[in-house]
Write a protein that holds these residues in place. Structure first.
Motif, mmCIF file in Angstrom:
data_model
loop_
_atom_site.group_PDB
_atom_site.id
_atom_site.type_symbol
_atom_site.label_atom_id
_atom_site.label_comp_id
_atom_site.label_asym_id
_atom_site.label_seq_id
_atom_site.Cartn_x
_atom_site.Cartn_y
_atom_site.Cartn_z
ATOM 1 N N SER A 91 24.245 93.376 123.461
ATOM 2 C CA SER A 91 24.207 92.401 124.555
ATOM 3 C C SER A 91 22.874 91.659 124.619
ATOM 4 C CB SER A 91 24.488 93.112 125.890
ATOM 5 O OG SER A 91 23.536 94.128 126.110
ATOM 6 N N TYR A 92 22.050 91.779 123.578
ATOM 7 C CA TYR A 92 20.785 91.046 123.529
ATOM 8 C C TYR A 92 21.005 89.680 122.887
ATOM 9 C CZ TYR A 92 18.170 95.322 124.574
ATOM 10 O OH TYR A 92 17.672 96.446 125.170
ATOM 11 N N GLU A 93 20.478 88.636 123.522
ATOM 12 C CA GLU A 93 20.509 87.288 122.940
ATOM 13 C C GLU A 93 19.110 86.726 122.955
ATOM 14 O OE1 GLU A 93 23.267 84.316 124.312
ATOM 15 O OE2 GLU A 93 24.714 85.898 124.732
ATOM 16 N N THR A 94 18.648 86.316 121.781
ATOM 17 C CA THR A 94 17.247 85.939 121.657
ATOM 18 C C THR A 94 17.119 84.668 120.841
ATOM 19 O OG1 THR A 94 16.655 88.262 121.745
ATOM 20 C CG2 THR A 94 14.987 86.767 120.861
ATOM 21 N N ALA A 95 16.198 83.815 121.266
ATOM 22 C CA ALA A 95 15.868 82.621 120.484
ATOM 23 C C ALA A 95 14.389 82.684 120.178
ATOM 24 C CB ALA A 95 16.198 81.369 121.280
ATOM 25 N N MET A 96 14.048 82.742 118.897
ATOM 26 C CA MET A 96 12.650 82.911 118.517
ATOM 27 C C MET A 96 12.172 81.683 117.762
ATOM 28 S SD MET A 96 11.096 86.404 117.111
ATOM 29 C CE MET A 96 9.333 86.633 117.068
ATOM 30 N N LYS A 97 10.993 81.189 118.145
ATOM 31 C CA LYS A 97 10.480 79.977 117.519
ATOM 32 C C LYS A 97 9.930 80.275 116.135
ATOM 33 C CE LYS A 97 9.407 77.728 121.849
ATOM 34 N NZ LYS A 97 8.385 77.119 122.715
ATOM 35 N N PRO A 157 5.569 90.082 116.221
ATOM 36 C CA PRO A 157 6.534 90.148 117.339
ATOM 37 C C PRO A 157 7.963 90.381 116.862
ATOM 38 C CG PRO A 157 5.242 88.108 117.435
ATOM 39 C CD PRO A 157 4.804 88.818 116.205
ATOM 40 N N LEU A 192 15.456 97.174 119.299
ATOM 41 C CA LEU A 192 16.891 96.921 119.509
ATOM 42 C C LEU A 192 17.720 98.159 119.166
ATOM 43 C CD1 LEU A 192 17.304 93.297 118.068
ATOM 44 C CD2 LEU A 192 17.215 94.011 120.472
ATOM 45 N N VAL A 251 8.061 92.423 124.355
ATOM 46 C CA VAL A 251 7.501 91.674 123.226
ATOM 47 C C VAL A 251 7.349 90.189 123.581
ATOM 48 C CG1 VAL A 251 7.875 91.001 120.821
ATOM 49 C CG2 VAL A 251 8.527 93.297 121.594
ATOM 50 N N PHE A 252 8.321 89.667 124.351
ATOM 51 C CA PHE A 252 8.294 88.247 124.701
ATOM 52 C C PHE A 252 7.551 87.990 126.019
ATOM 53 C CE2 PHE A 252 11.531 88.491 121.577
ATOM 54 C CZ PHE A 252 11.602 87.248 120.980
ATOM 55 N N GLU A 287 5.204 80.532 123.377
ATOM 56 C CA GLU A 287 4.955 80.481 121.936
ATOM 57 C C GLU A 287 6.095 81.050 121.106
ATOM 58 O OE1 GLU A 287 1.239 82.407 121.107
ATOM 59 O OE2 GLU A 287 0.225 81.203 122.640
ATOM 60 N N LYS A 288 6.650 82.178 121.560
ATOM 61 C CA LYS A 288 7.568 82.909 120.696
ATOM 62 C C LYS A 288 9.030 82.587 120.920
ATOM 63 C CE LYS A 288 4.508 86.872 120.877
ATOM 64 N NZ LYS A 288 4.309 87.987 121.807
ATOM 65 N N GLY A 289 9.383 82.217 122.160
ATOM 66 C CA GLY A 289 10.790 81.976 122.458
ATOM 67 C C GLY A 289 11.227 82.817 123.637
ATOM 68 N N GLU A 290 12.502 83.116 123.697
ATOM 69 C CA GLU A 290 12.966 83.876 124.844
ATOM 70 C C GLU A 290 14.060 84.849 124.455
ATOM 71 O OE1 GLU A 290 15.025 80.149 126.774
ATOM 72 O OE2 GLU A 290 15.822 82.004 127.676
ATOM 73 N N THR A 291 14.245 85.867 125.296
ATOM 74 C CA THR A 291 15.270 86.856 125.032
ATOM 75 C C THR A 291 15.888 87.300 126.347
ATOM 76 O OG1 THR A 291 15.715 88.990 123.964
ATOM 77 C CG2 THR A 291 13.566 88.745 124.980
ATOM 78 N N ARG A 292 17.162 87.656 126.278
ATOM 79 C CA ARG A 292 17.851 88.121 127.478
ATOM 80 C C ARG A 292 18.842 89.201 127.113
ATOM 81 N NH1 ARG A 292 20.304 82.978 129.890
ATOM 82 N NH2 ARG A 292 18.608 81.926 128.826
ATOM 83 N N VAL A 293 19.151 90.034 128.090
ATOM 84 C CA VAL A 293 20.106 91.107 127.869
ATOM 85 C C VAL A 293 20.800 91.399 129.192
ATOM 86 C CG1 VAL A 293 18.323 92.873 128.253
ATOM 87 C CG2 VAL A 293 20.394 93.475 127.014
ATOM 88 N N PHE A 301 10.079 93.534 118.073
ATOM 89 C CA PHE A 301 11.309 93.299 118.837
ATOM 90 C C PHE A 301 12.507 93.950 118.153
ATOM 91 C CE2 PHE A 301 15.033 90.529 119.728
ATOM 92 C CZ PHE A 301 15.185 90.868 121.063
#
Lengths: 389, 389
Positions: free
Chosen positions: A103-109, A73, A81, B289-290, B321-327, A77
């Protein structure tokens, strides 16, 4: 960890290291890539415990540190971008990777990098090899290794060193690479730019068996490499390592005794043909359509020239269902007229591995191993068994 | 039959007609292509009894006649031959096709062409359509048809004609194409260059349902076509035919009643957004992807601009599982602020079908159908259901 890296650079690193990451694993951390920020560079690594691929790419590192995140993933991802700087930061409390890009903000575990296997540094003295020579040698040898695991030793490539027995042009220092699957054998001598001190002593020898799949990965990474590659054997760990300018590959060795391949190489011939590699490959490709139902068999008749007439190779394949096809190719045929049959797939494989325009086949009887040579290139020898029809 | 044809021409004809040939069939002759030499041209045809594709290519015909031969091996073999004239001759006693090309000599087993299904000639009066317009219409509509056969009618595309209700620019004569799969609907009006006489009478109407798979094949063949295409309905046979300059496609129609799609198209909106098609597609690609573990859901917040501030579309996807993303993407947002969720795959599909730079979404509530338009192109309307989260 606090790192800024270009999107295209990060995408490339993930694609390289990701090839060692298994899609499934009992240990969840193995489906992750390791990201490790070191001064001035980001290290990206993947491993399935047999093979490890490590890359280093230039990055602006504000704070060292690391994390592991799911490899597939993340790579997918990042490749979606925009080509802008990517800012990576790790929240250690939750082992979360924060990815900011445009402008992408992502938090990935992710997971604690301490849970990831330790990959030893490839420092030390190795064999220095020209990257383009090595890539070609890999292409010319690995295809002859066995694909199935019936005899694990045959899934490997023998790499042998004998000080003073280079075998390369003018007897210069060289490694010998060999692979065989029971039906065919490829042997290549590869010049060594510089041998390690320990191997430079008179009479020094060693041999290792490296999985062909490992060498194929090394070959893939070698594309575009301009610096010499260093190959080193980690005896204590039973591993071999390949150090490139921005990447390293580490692999388990295969244990066992490689067959005595020299004994398989025919020493004489009764019939010898020199033929255009391209013409023969194209004929094989066309004839393969009719060879499917007969175990890919094509028959060759090798007809020496007479007087002004050039020699000829007549190829024929026949399918009980589809019909039959034949083609004649002018060629230089010496010695006796001979009829012989081959698995057309094996012929195409060796023709694709050779780089020169002309290929030679040296034969004795329709049932004996056949020597295949690239005309003008003494560093490569191939042997293929004919089919018994 | 005795024909000479260029290798590249024959290869192209086999590739086009071969798309209608099933890989397996209870009737062996259906896995064959029909070769039929007519004065000055070679006809190549394939069919699975639902769909038939026929091509004609220029050829030197010394003797008319025909044969059928296995489609896949023939196409594969011909594509492997050198680009030289190919000489085809039929031995009727054994139904063998002799193929001579350069130094290749081939005998391929075939069957009597009398055993092949009879494919009617597509002569007569049809709707003349611009090939590029028609290809675009096919791309914009077929993707919304159902892939599964639960409701066979939804695997088809409705093609409707109402004399005097063109719907195209300036009310000119036009066909309406529509497809729907229960979650989305695509409607396109397609200008008609010339209507057949029977359809030109005042008040004349008709509608047929053509398999989306048929139209996709027509779209594929239309690439590079410069002449108008003729569409004709063969009522007695319950078939539709498409006649191109060097090919024809014939297909069974789907019987039944197509849903009243006009009733599904929203007539008003509370929130309207105009946004860059490319920016939104790229964001969807990255967010997808998310979105995998949440049925491909992405959430959109549509925020109208205030004062000098532009409006914004905030997109977000979250995986447990993976997290989150925003734009965030700047956009022209009119009306009320709204939060709504979509299947990201559906969004990407319609964004790929639209050709213009700007796309508009017209919405009322988070649970109501959403109208999607290509800004500046009144010929296309799409409706997509939001996801209920």
């Amino acid at each position: 960890m606090d790192v800024t890296i270009s999107q295209s650079t990060f995408e490339r690193a993930l694609s390289v290291a990701g090839r060692a990451v298994p899609s499934r694993a009992t240990l969840p951390t193995l489906t992750h890539v390791l990201l490790q920020a070191e001064p001035g560079r980001l290290k990206v690594a993947g491993t399935d415990l047999n093979l490890a691929i490590i890359t280093w790419e230039e990055a602006l590192v504000s704070e060292p540190g690391g994390i592991t995140v799911p490899a597939k993933p993340l790579a997918e991802f990042i490749s979606a971008l925009p080509d802008e700087p990517i800012h990576l930061r790790v929240h250690r409390e939750t082992w979360t990777l924060q990815i900011v890009c445009g402008s992408y903000e992502t938090a990935m575990k992710g997971l604690d990098p301490e849970e990831y296997p330790i990959l030893p540094d490839l420092e030390g003295d190795g064999f220095a090899l020209d990257p383009e020579d090595f890539r070609l040698a890999i292409d010319q040898v690995t295809f002859a290794a066995a694909a199935d695991e019936t005899r694990p030793i045959l899934t490997g490539v023998l790499i042998r060193w004998e000080e003073g027995h280079g075998g390369g042009a003018g007897g210069a220092a060289a490694l010998t690479l060999a692979a065989a699957d029971g039906y065919r054998l490829s042997v290549k001598t590869l010049p060594v730019l510089r041998a390690p001190v320990a191997a430079s002593e008179p009479g020094s020898t060693f041999s290792v068996i490296v999985p062909a799949s490992t060498l194929k990965e090394v070959g893939r990474i070698l594309k575009g490499e301009t610096e010499p590659v260093s190959m080193m054997v980690l005896r204590g760990r039973n591993q071999v390592g390949f150090r490139l300018s921005r990447a390293a590959v580490l692999s388990q060795l295969i244990e066992g005794q490689f067959p005595d391949f020299q004994a398989i190489i025919p020493k004489r011939w009764e019939t010898r043909v020199e033929i255009s590699r391209e013409a023969l490959w194209k004929a094989c490709k066309a004839l393969s359509v009719f060879a499917r139902e007969t175990s890919n068999a094509v028959r060759l008749a090798l007809i020496p020239g007479e007087g002004d007439q050039p020699g000829q190779v007549l190829l024929q394949s026949r399918s009980p269902e589809k019909g039959e096809t034949r083609v004649a190719i002018d060629a230089l045929v010496e010695g006796n007229r001979l009829e012989i049959a081959f698995n057309v797939r094996f012929l195409m494989d060796v023709l694709e591995a050779i780089e020169g325009d002309w290929v030679a086949f040296e034969m004795t009887t329709p049932q004996s191993p056949v020597k295949v040579l690239s005309v003008g290139d003494p560093s490569f020898v191939h042997v293929v068994m004919p089919m018994f029809l």
